[in-house]
Design a protein around this motif. Structure first.
Motif, PDB file in Angstrom:
ATOM      1  N   ARG A 149     -23.260 -17.208   6.709  1.00 25.65           N
ATOM      2  CA  ARG A 149     -23.643 -18.532   7.234  1.00 25.65           C
ATOM      3  C   ARG A 149     -24.451 -18.398   8.516  1.00 25.65           C
ATOM      4  NH1 ARG A 149     -18.151 -19.679   5.829  1.00 25.65           N
ATOM      5  NH2 ARG A 149     -17.566 -19.484   8.033  1.00 25.65           N
ATOM      6  N   LEU A 150     -24.033 -17.482   9.384  1.00 24.69           N
ATOM      7  CA  LEU A 150     -24.746 -17.299  10.653  1.00 24.69           C
ATOM      8  C   LEU A 150     -26.152 -16.769  10.424  1.00 24.69           C
ATOM      9  CD1 LEU A 150     -24.701 -17.346  13.715  1.00 24.69           C
ATOM     10  CD2 LEU A 150     -23.605 -15.092  13.694  1.00 24.69           C
ATOM     11  N   THR A 167     -24.729  -7.912  13.971  1.00 26.89           N
ATOM     12  CA  THR A 167     -23.579  -7.728  14.838  1.00 26.89           C
ATOM     13  C   THR A 167     -23.471  -8.915  15.787  1.00 26.89           C
ATOM     14  OG1 THR A 167     -24.837  -6.540  16.550  1.00 26.89           O
ATOM     15  CG2 THR A 167     -23.892  -5.232  14.734  1.00 26.89           C
ATOM     16  N   THR A 168     -22.324  -9.045  16.427  1.00 24.17           N
ATOM     17  CA  THR A 168     -22.139 -10.165  17.358  1.00 24.17           C
ATOM     18  C   THR A 168     -23.093 -10.053  18.543  1.00 24.17           C
ATOM     19  OG1 THR A 168     -20.345  -8.914  18.411  1.00 24.17           O
ATOM     20  CG2 THR A 168     -19.727 -10.515  16.727  1.00 24.17           C
ATOM     21  N   ALA A 192     -24.665 -22.700  14.818  1.00 20.28           N
ATOM     22  CA  ALA A 192     -24.760 -21.239  14.853  1.00 20.28           C
ATOM     23  C   ALA A 192     -23.871 -20.659  15.952  1.00 20.28           C
ATOM     24  CB  ALA A 192     -26.214 -20.816  15.070  1.00 20.28           C
ATOM     25  N   ALA A 193     -23.827 -21.333  17.104  1.00 19.26           N
ATOM     26  CA  ALA A 193     -22.957 -20.866  18.184  1.00 19.26           C
ATOM     27  C   ALA A 193     -21.482 -20.943  17.781  1.00 19.26           C
ATOM     28  CB  ALA A 193     -23.207 -21.693  19.448  1.00 19.26           C
ATOM     29  N   LEU A 199     -16.950 -15.689  14.372  1.00 15.21           N
ATOM     30  CA  LEU A 199     -17.133 -14.287  14.030  1.00 15.21           C
ATOM     31  C   LEU A 199     -16.478 -13.383  15.064  1.00 15.21           C
ATOM     32  CD1 LEU A 199     -18.413 -12.082  12.282  1.00 15.21           C
ATOM     33  CD2 LEU A 199     -20.524 -12.348  13.626  1.00 15.21           C
ATOM     34  N   VAL A 200     -16.632 -13.708  16.336  1.00 18.35           N
ATOM     35  CA  VAL A 200     -16.003 -12.918  17.399  1.00 18.35           C
ATOM     36  C   VAL A 200     -14.482 -12.949  17.260  1.00 18.35           C
ATOM     37  CG1 VAL A 200     -15.631 -12.776  19.885  1.00 18.35           C
ATOM     38  CG2 VAL A 200     -17.927 -13.213  18.999  1.00 18.35           C
ATOM     39  N   ALA A 201     -13.937 -14.131  16.958  1.00 16.56           N
ATOM     40  CA  ALA A 201     -12.487 -14.267  16.814  1.00 16.56           C
ATOM     41  C   ALA A 201     -11.974 -13.481  15.608  1.00 16.56           C
ATOM     42  CB  ALA A 201     -12.113 -15.743  16.683  1.00 16.56           C
TER      43      ALA A 201
END
Length: 402
Positions: A149-150, A167-168, A192-193, A199-201
């Motif tokens: 999705r991102l 990657t993040t 997106a944010a 994603l980070v979580a």
């Protein structure tokens, strides 16, 4: 198994049972709900036969909740593979009629006629390991979906700048470089944010899960992670699904269960083997992950893969050969770890007065059934080679299996 057999066809909301003796005579039957009241009623009904064994279909799948409840209550439980029950149902009726009552009858017949069914015993640590590895795999799938999705949003915000393996850190830099002014662009960037934050979580949870899995695997005395390509997730899945490795007579049976033993497809003077779709596909996927990791790195597995390619095998054929070798390595390591645990327990029993020691040959409820229709025949191959990580305390030599 002595006494009567209670064949159980489990479902989420109910369970249908049939009671038979050793001569396949039906002694009783019934249908019970899966709630507490229905489960208690089923146990009361079964008390009429003190010497009883419960045969549960799919104790590693839909029958797992019921199987766990039974073994926690001290009941003798065996796992009946769905494939065996289906065969008995077909031959017994001749029409393959499928009802809950017919299923319960077929399950009971399998238990009466089949020797070597997996006997279940509770193992809380393996059950916890299974839940944790399931959770870790769920997080991995969630990460893939979030990245997809991102990437779609970033492709619209920054055309022509898509990353293959996002990657993040890359995503943060890409988001920081764009400042849309229209409402559609601002909304797209905000979503997106949010996806990036998710994603980070998710990645943080995955790292935490890896640490926890690694700790449990090591605590059980396993050295599986000493094999190239076998990390905490693969090792945990192997331990959770295999349970007691002694239920496999040899490496060929283990390969048959994992789906890495090819099927003989020879005809006349033409000798060949083809891919087996049987066996535990989840375990096969774990071994595939290990194989791809070995091919990507400078390992003996990569050298073996290249030799097979040089012999004229197609890439998938060479990978299948490598997977069989990894299956053999995992089997031997499981045997070595089990022997080490037994030796430690025996030494502890000898050291403590009044201690009792006994190595159980029974499988954990977290394991899977080894009965498959795949070929048990190994493949010929070159001399043995080592596929262990450098620096490990012990090296496992892989038999050549082609």
């Amino acid at each position: 198994m002595e006494g009567v057999i209670i064949g159980v066809d489990p479902h989420k909301l109910s369970a249908t049972i049939e009671v038979v003796d050793g001569h396949e005579r039906r002694l009783g039957h019934g249908r019970f709900t899966a709630d507490k009241a229905g489960y208690a009623a089923m146990l009361r009904y079964a008390k009429a036969w003190p010497a009883r064994t419960w045969a549960v279909e799919g104790a590693n799948g839909v029958g797992r909740p019921l199987a766990l409840r039974l073994i926690e209550d001290g009941q003798a439980v065996v796992d009946v593979p769905a494939k065996l029950a289906a065969r008995v149902r077909l031959f017994d009726t001749g029409h393959n009629r499928k009802t809950d009552a017919h299923d319960a009858h077929s399950i009971a017949m399998v238990a009466v006629r089949t020797r070597g069914l997996r006997v279940l015993r509770p193992d809380g640590e393996l059950e916890a390991l299974r839940m944790l590895v399931d959770r870790r795999e769920s997080l991995s799938r969630r990460r893939v979906q979030t990245v997809d999705r991102l990437q779609a949003l970033l492709a619209e915000l920054l055309p022509g700048q898509a990353k293959k393996d996002l990657t993040t850190g890359q995503a943060k830099r890409m988001l920081a470089s764009v400042r849309p002014r229209d409402i559609a662009g601002k909304t797209r960037r905000r979503i997106a944010a949010e996806e990036l934050a998710e994603l980070v979580a998710v990645e943080a949870k995955m790292k935490k899960a890896n640490v926890e899995l690694k700790a449990i695997v090591l605590a059980r005395g396993s050295h599986l992670m000493g094999l190239h390509g076998v990390g905490p997730v693969v090792a945990a899945r192997v331990l959770a699904d295999v349970g007691d490795v002694s239920r496999f007579a040899d490496r060929n049976r283990f390969a048959s269960w994992s789906g890495t033993a090819p099927l003989d497809a020879s005809s006349g003077e033409h000798s060949r083997h083809r891919l087996s779709r049987a066996g535990d596909r989840r375990m096969n996927h774990m071994i595939h992950i290990a194989a791809i990791s070995q091919i990507r790195l400078d390992t003996d597995g990569r050298a073996y893969y290249r030799r097979k390619r040089a012999e004229g095998k197609w890439p998938l054929e060479a990978i299948r050969c490598l997977k069989r070798r990894i299956s053999d390595a995992i089997y031997r390591q499981l045997l070595a770890d089990a022997a080490a645990v037994d030796a430690t327990a025996r030494a502890a029993a000898d050291a403590s007065p009044g201690g009792h020691y006994g190595a159980s040959q029974l499988s954990s409820a977290a394991g899977s059934n080894p009965l498959t229709s795949a070929s048990d025949q190994p493949l010929p191959g070159p001399a043995s080679t080592t596929l262990r990580r450098t620096g490990t305390a012990r090296k496992t030599h892989l038999d050549a299996t082609g």
